[in-house]
Design a protein around this motif. Structure first.
Motif, PDB file in Angstrom:
ATOM      1  N   LYS A  30      25.246  -0.003  29.818  1.00 27.19           N
ATOM      2  CA  LYS A  30      25.270  -0.885  30.979  1.00 27.19           C
ATOM      3  C   LYS A  30      25.357  -0.092  32.287  1.00 27.19           C
ATOM      4  O   LYS A  30      24.849  -0.530  33.324  1.00 27.19           O
ATOM      5  CB  LYS A  30      26.439  -1.861  30.855  1.00 27.19           C
ATOM      6  CG  LYS A  30      26.186  -3.189  31.559  1.00 27.19           C
ATOM      7  CD  LYS A  30      27.280  -4.199  31.324  1.00 27.19           C
ATOM      8  CE  LYS A  30      27.166  -5.322  32.335  1.00 27.19           C
ATOM      9  NZ  LYS A  30      28.247  -6.303  32.221  1.00 27.19           N
ATOM     10  N   ASP A  31      25.985   1.088  32.210  1.00 27.57           N
ATOM     11  CA  ASP A  31      26.071   1.948  33.395  1.00 27.57           C
ATOM     12  C   ASP A  31      24.680   2.294  33.929  1.00 27.57           C
ATOM     13  O   ASP A  31      24.480   2.469  35.129  1.00 27.57           O
ATOM     14  CB  ASP A  31      26.817   3.251  33.059  1.00 27.57           C
ATOM     15  CG  ASP A  31      28.292   2.995  32.806  1.00 27.57           C
ATOM     16  OD1 ASP A  31      28.786   1.913  33.207  1.00 27.57           O
ATOM     17  OD2 ASP A  31      28.946   3.866  32.196  1.00 27.57           O
ATOM     18  N   THR A  34      22.927   0.251  36.751  1.00 29.64           N
ATOM     19  CA  THR A  34      23.283   0.364  38.166  1.00 29.64           C
ATOM     20  C   THR A  34      22.547   1.518  38.839  1.00 29.64           C
ATOM     21  O   THR A  34      22.635   1.700  40.043  1.00 29.64           O
ATOM     22  CB  THR A  34      24.797   0.582  38.318  1.00 29.64           C
ATOM     23  OG1 THR A  34      25.160   1.749  37.567  1.00 29.64           O
ATOM     24  CG2 THR A  34      25.579  -0.617  37.813  1.00 29.64           C
ATOM     25  N   ARG A  35      21.835   2.309  38.027  1.00 31.00           N
ATOM     26  CA  ARG A  35      21.125   3.442  38.614  1.00 31.00           C
ATOM     27  C   ARG A  35      19.839   2.969  39.287  1.00 31.00           C
ATOM     28  O   ARG A  35      19.333   1.880  39.001  1.00 31.00           O
ATOM     29  CB  ARG A  35      20.745   4.457  37.530  1.00 31.00           C
ATOM     30  CG  ARG A  35      21.949   5.000  36.785  1.00 31.00           C
ATOM     31  CD  ARG A  35      21.468   5.968  35.724  1.00 31.00           C
ATOM     32  NE  ARG A  35      22.584   6.369  34.866  1.00 31.00           N
ATOM     33  CZ  ARG A  35      22.416   7.047  33.747  1.00 31.00           C
ATOM     34  NH1 ARG A  35      21.204   7.408  33.347  1.00 31.00           N
ATOM     35  NH2 ARG A  35      23.459   7.388  33.029  1.00 31.00           N
ATOM     36  N   SER A  36      19.297   3.837  40.142  1.00 27.75           N
ATOM     37  CA  SER A  36      18.042   3.444  40.771  1.00 27.75           C
ATOM     38  C   SER A  36      16.902   3.547  39.757  1.00 27.75           C
ATOM     39  O   SER A  36      15.989   2.732  39.751  1.00 27.75           O
ATOM     40  CB  SER A  36      17.766   4.329  41.988  1.00 27.75           C
ATOM     41  OG  SER A  36      17.772   5.683  41.587  1.00 27.75           O
ATOM     42  N   LYS A  38      16.280   2.918  36.072  1.00 28.40           N
ATOM     43  CA  LYS A  38      17.003   2.282  34.962  1.00 28.40           C
ATOM     44  C   LYS A  38      16.369   2.648  33.628  1.00 28.40           C
ATOM     45  O   LYS A  38      16.051   1.800  32.818  1.00 28.40           O
ATOM     46  CB  LYS A  38      16.989   0.763  35.142  1.00 28.40           C
ATOM     47  CG  LYS A  38      17.670   0.296  36.427  1.00 28.40           C
ATOM     48  CD  LYS A  38      17.612  -1.201  36.570  1.00 28.40           C
ATOM     49  CE  LYS A  38      18.306  -1.687  37.814  1.00 28.40           C
ATOM     50  NZ  LYS A  38      17.759  -1.103  39.078  1.00 28.40           N
ATOM     51  N   GLU A 286      25.934 -13.397  32.889  1.00 29.27           N
ATOM     52  CA  GLU A 286      26.391 -12.073  32.454  1.00 29.27           C
ATOM     53  C   GLU A 286      26.065 -11.829  30.983  1.00 29.27           C
ATOM     54  O   GLU A 286      25.769 -10.707  30.581  1.00 29.27           O
ATOM     55  CB  GLU A 286      27.906 -11.953  32.665  1.00 29.27           C
ATOM     56  CG  GLU A 286      28.267 -11.826  34.143  1.00 29.27           C
ATOM     57  CD  GLU A 286      29.731 -12.136  34.403  1.00 29.27           C
ATOM     58  OE1 GLU A 286      29.997 -13.251  34.907  1.00 29.27           O
ATOM     59  OE2 GLU A 286      30.568 -11.281  34.088  1.00 29.27           O
ATOM     60  N   THR A 289      22.618 -10.338  30.761  1.00 26.99           N
ATOM     61  CA  THR A 289      22.603  -8.920  31.121  1.00 26.99           C
ATOM     62  C   THR A 289      23.220  -8.084  30.003  1.00 26.99           C
ATOM     63  O   THR A 289      22.670  -7.051  29.605  1.00 26.99           O
ATOM     64  CB  THR A 289      23.416  -8.705  32.421  1.00 26.99           C
ATOM     65  OG1 THR A 289      22.973  -9.663  33.382  1.00 26.99           O
ATOM     66  CG2 THR A 289      23.248  -7.299  32.947  1.00 26.99           C
TER      67      THR A 289
END
Lengths: 313, 436
Positions: A30-31, A34-36, A38, A286, A289
């Motif tokens: 899941k981390d 949040t990255r640009s 993915k 959620e 996701t």
């Protein structure tokens, strides 16, 4: 333990420790969201085949996206556009995909045990994406993940599943996963939709929704299908809504921190009121996701026999 | 040509026999039975087989099998079914009428009889109760009786209309034919695929409640009382069904019941893993049901053990549990499984087995039998209780190569099957042989 499994078919025989390993793996997946960028190269060179013999929007796209974010090559086959309509058997279709190089076969089928049948007959790893009323382990895991993420713990939590338990693979997977993690599991619905001797699993059965929701930490509302009414399992959607639907009043009777979940697709205004579905306790978006993260975790763990962990970084 | 079977252990509860016997066969008959210890039977010209203490039974009768001919020859034929029967120790097999066309007319019965005349095993047809087994109009029961059917049944397609069943019972009584009933309320069974209970609930398979069988047993008993007809309940599988049959027998209603080897030795837990070989109708029931059936054997409450041999092609039994056909290929495992799981465990006696698989079915179907007796046809089954083997459906003579007992280790196997003095199955060598 998990890395020794060839297949992942259900949560019945997955010990709590292994489920926790999946949850923590999903957390690191899941981390990535949040990255640009993915996408990670973890499953580069691996091939994932989605074999969907039943209509599906969210599960199919979720698996698709999960595999792509891990850089696997993905093929998707659905019933209408495949040789199944020409009379090819499930196994022959799957074998064809395997011989083209599939490492993981993700299968959705309307018959219970279909995933097990493929697992017994294929060398590729088989991941069950729902087999009839039997199991839907990734849905069960993403529901559990959603609770775990909010509370940090599953053991001792009270979780209520509402609705058509008898025909629900989602219910069966949630029940086993939650029980194996030490949760208290309740189910609630009309007796016509509760399978025989379910109490033997360890769940508590309720027919009165207002009693069932007392003191629970999360409720999981199942989709009610119109065809169940048509086959005489309950008198009308109107009565179902009155007796078992989650409306604002029932939502307000839940504990303050309690979660409202729904695996989708929702019948707004039947099993769940719109104001609840979009309300303050709902974590339905959620769940979607988290589903991608859970599926990435399982694809990684199943393919992971030869995959370098550092690829995740 | 005379054949002497030396040193066998005869099993026959109705005839006085020595513990160890020599049986002389001549002209297709049992010519002489002598005590092995004291008798003198040796004639240089006799073909002599030393059976070394193997059990010798009257040739067994299976009163419930599906040989599929005419119409479904890809599943089984009268020839392959007979070979399976011989390999399983049966010399008489009663075949169900759910062929294509349904055996609801004398022409089809004549065809079955003509095919049956080509094989040494006695293959005896049943006729259907209703035309096409559709449950609406009575079949021409009088003509069927004339062509020699032993009973009437719509096995697999139960007569749902109680009025039709009532009239069938009344009409069949005029011809002294028993009605054999497959008891299943189709609406309540509702397309289910396994017994309703804990295992169906966790497997997510559509359930068949025990009540679907019990309701029809209750109905048919009530109709048998009303009409005075002879009713035989096929493949009884539940505890409550058993209780109802017992109560009816005690009231003097003419009802008998049969159970299958699989309902006596397996329960619904066997379905875990979705093995399609365990898919059968009636379904494998709960452990409580299984134990009640087993107990009832001891107490003479059940008259018959029958196989419900129901062969299908590989394609029909592969695939998912939902898509697979119902049925177990049972002729070739019945006696070995009953020996392994019941007789060896002191839960069934050999004498009792001969009543359940020989005398009682013969009585229900009005076949004249006399057991192991001098001057009667030499239909015999020889069972070697020491032979160790593993059940491998791939080696079945039947075209139905599916069994829930695949891989089961057994001690004890059919050694010889003899029909009218001729050895038709011989397992003394390296490979079991069909000799006809």
């Amino acid at each position: 333990m998990l890395k020794q499994r060839k297949d992942f078919l259900g949560l019945y025989d997955v010990p709590g420790e292994d489920i926790k390993e999946i949850l923590t793996t999903a957390q690191s997946m899941k981390d990535i969201f949040t990255r640009s960028i993915k996408k990670v190269p973890t499953l580069r060179g691996k091939t994932v085949v989605n074999l969907f013999f039943e209509p599906s929007t969210r599960t199919k796209s979720s698996f698709d996206l999960a595999a792509k974010r891990l850089s696997a090559d993905v093929m998707s086959i659905s019933k209408k556009s495949s040789s199944v309509v020409k009379g090819e058997t499930l196994l022959d279709t799957a074998r064809t995909m395997e011989r083209m190089g599939a490492d993981i076969v993700v299968v959705r089928h309307s018959h219970p045990g279909a995933a097990r049948y493929l697992a017994n007959n294929l060398q590729a790893a088989v991941l069950n994406a729902g087999d009839g009323a039997h199991a839907h382990p990734t849905q069960g895991l993403l529901d559990i993940y959603t609770i775990w993420e909010k509370f940090g713990e599953i053991k001792g939590k009270k979780v209520l599943i509402i609705g058509d338990i008898a025909h629900s693979r989602v219910a069966r997977s949630n029940i086993w996963g939650l029980l194996n993690l030490g949760a208290e599991v309740r189910v609630c619905g009309p007796s016509t939709l509760i399978p025989n001797r379910l109490e033997k699993t360890g769940v508590k059965i309720y027919n009165n929704i207002d009693r069932a929701i007392e003191d629970v930490d999360a409720i999981n509302i199942l989709r009610i299908q119109l065809e169940r009414q048509e086959s005489g399992l309950f008198p009308s959607l109107r009565e179902y809504r009155f007796l078992y639907g989650i409306n604002e009043e029932r939502q307000n009777n839940l504990k303050e921190e309690a979660l409202v979940m729904h695996p989708g697709p929702m019948n707004r205004g039947v099993e769940i009121e719109s104001s609840v579905a979009d309300g303050r306790k709902a974590v339905i978006n959620e769940q979607v996701t988290n589903g991608v993260a859970i599926r990435m975790a399982l694809l990684y763990l199943l393919a992971g026999k030869e995959v370098q962990h550092e690829n995740l970084a | 040509m005379r054949t002497l079977l030396k040193n066998c252990t005869p099993v026959d509860p109705k005839n006085e026999l020595p513990d160890r016997a020599d049986i002389l066969l001549e002209d297709g008959q049992i010519a002489k039975i002598t005590n092995s210890q004291t008798g003198k039977n040796n004639n240089q010209n006799d073909k002599t087989l030393d059976l070394k203490g193997a059990m010798l039974l009257p040739g067994l009768i299976d009163m419930h099998a599906h040989f599929r001919e005419p119409g479904f020859e890809e599943k089984e034929t009268i020839r392959t079914g007979s070979e399976a029967a011989a390999a399983g120790g049966f010399t008489t097999v009663v075949v169900m009428p759910n062929t294509r066309p349904v055996a609801d007319n004398p022409a089809t019965i004549e065809l079955i009889k003509a095919r049956a005349a080509e094989v040494p095993v006695d293959v005896k047809p049943l006729g259907s109760i209703t035309k096409g087994s559709a449950g609406n109009e009575l079949a021409e029961i009088g003509f069927l009786a004339q062509s020699g059917v032993l009973g009437l049944t719509d096995d697999g397609q139960p007569v749902m209309n109680s009025e039709v069943m009532r009239r069938a019972m009344e009409y069949a009584s005029d011809f002294n034919l028993p009605i054999i009933s497959h008891c299943e309320d189709l609406k309540l069974a509702a397309e289910g695929v396994m017994h309703e209970g804990y295992y169906s609930s966790i497997l997510g398979l559509k359930p068949i409640p025990a009540a679907a069988e019990e309701i029809m047993i209750a109905r048919d008993i009530a109709l048998a009382e009303l009409t005075g007809a002879s009713l035989h309940i096929a493949h009884l599988s539940t505890k409550r069904g058993l209780e109802m049959v017992l109560e009816a027998i005690n009231k003097g209603i003419k009802v008998t019941a049969e159970v299958t080897p699989h309902h006596l030795t397996l329960n619904d837990k066997a379905v875990l893993g979705y093995d399609t070989a365990t898919k059968v109708n009636p379904p494998l029931r709960s452990e409580e049901d299984r134990q009640a059936l087993q107990q009832a054997l001891k107490e003479d409450e059940i008259a018959v053990i029958a196989t419900d041999h129901a062969p299908h092609t590989i394609e029909e039994k592969m695939g998912t549990f939902d898509s697979a056909a119902f049925g177990i290929s049972g002729l070739e495992t019945a006696v070995a499984v009953l020996h392994e799981d019941l007789i060896s465990q002191q839960k069934l006696h050999w004498d009792k087995l001969v009543e359940l698989m020989y005398y009682n079915p013969a009585e229900i179907l009005q076949l004249e039998v006399e057991g192991l007796k001098e001057g009667t046809p030499a239909d015999l089954t020889v069972f070697n209780p020491k032979k160790k083997w593993q059940i491998d459906p791939g080696k079945f003579k039947s075209l139905g190569k599916h069994s829930p007992y695949a891989g089961k280790d057994c001690t004890g196997k059919i050694l010889l099957t003899i029909k009218e003095g001729q050895i038709i199955y011989d397992d003394r060598g390296d490979e079991a042989e069909i000799l006809y």
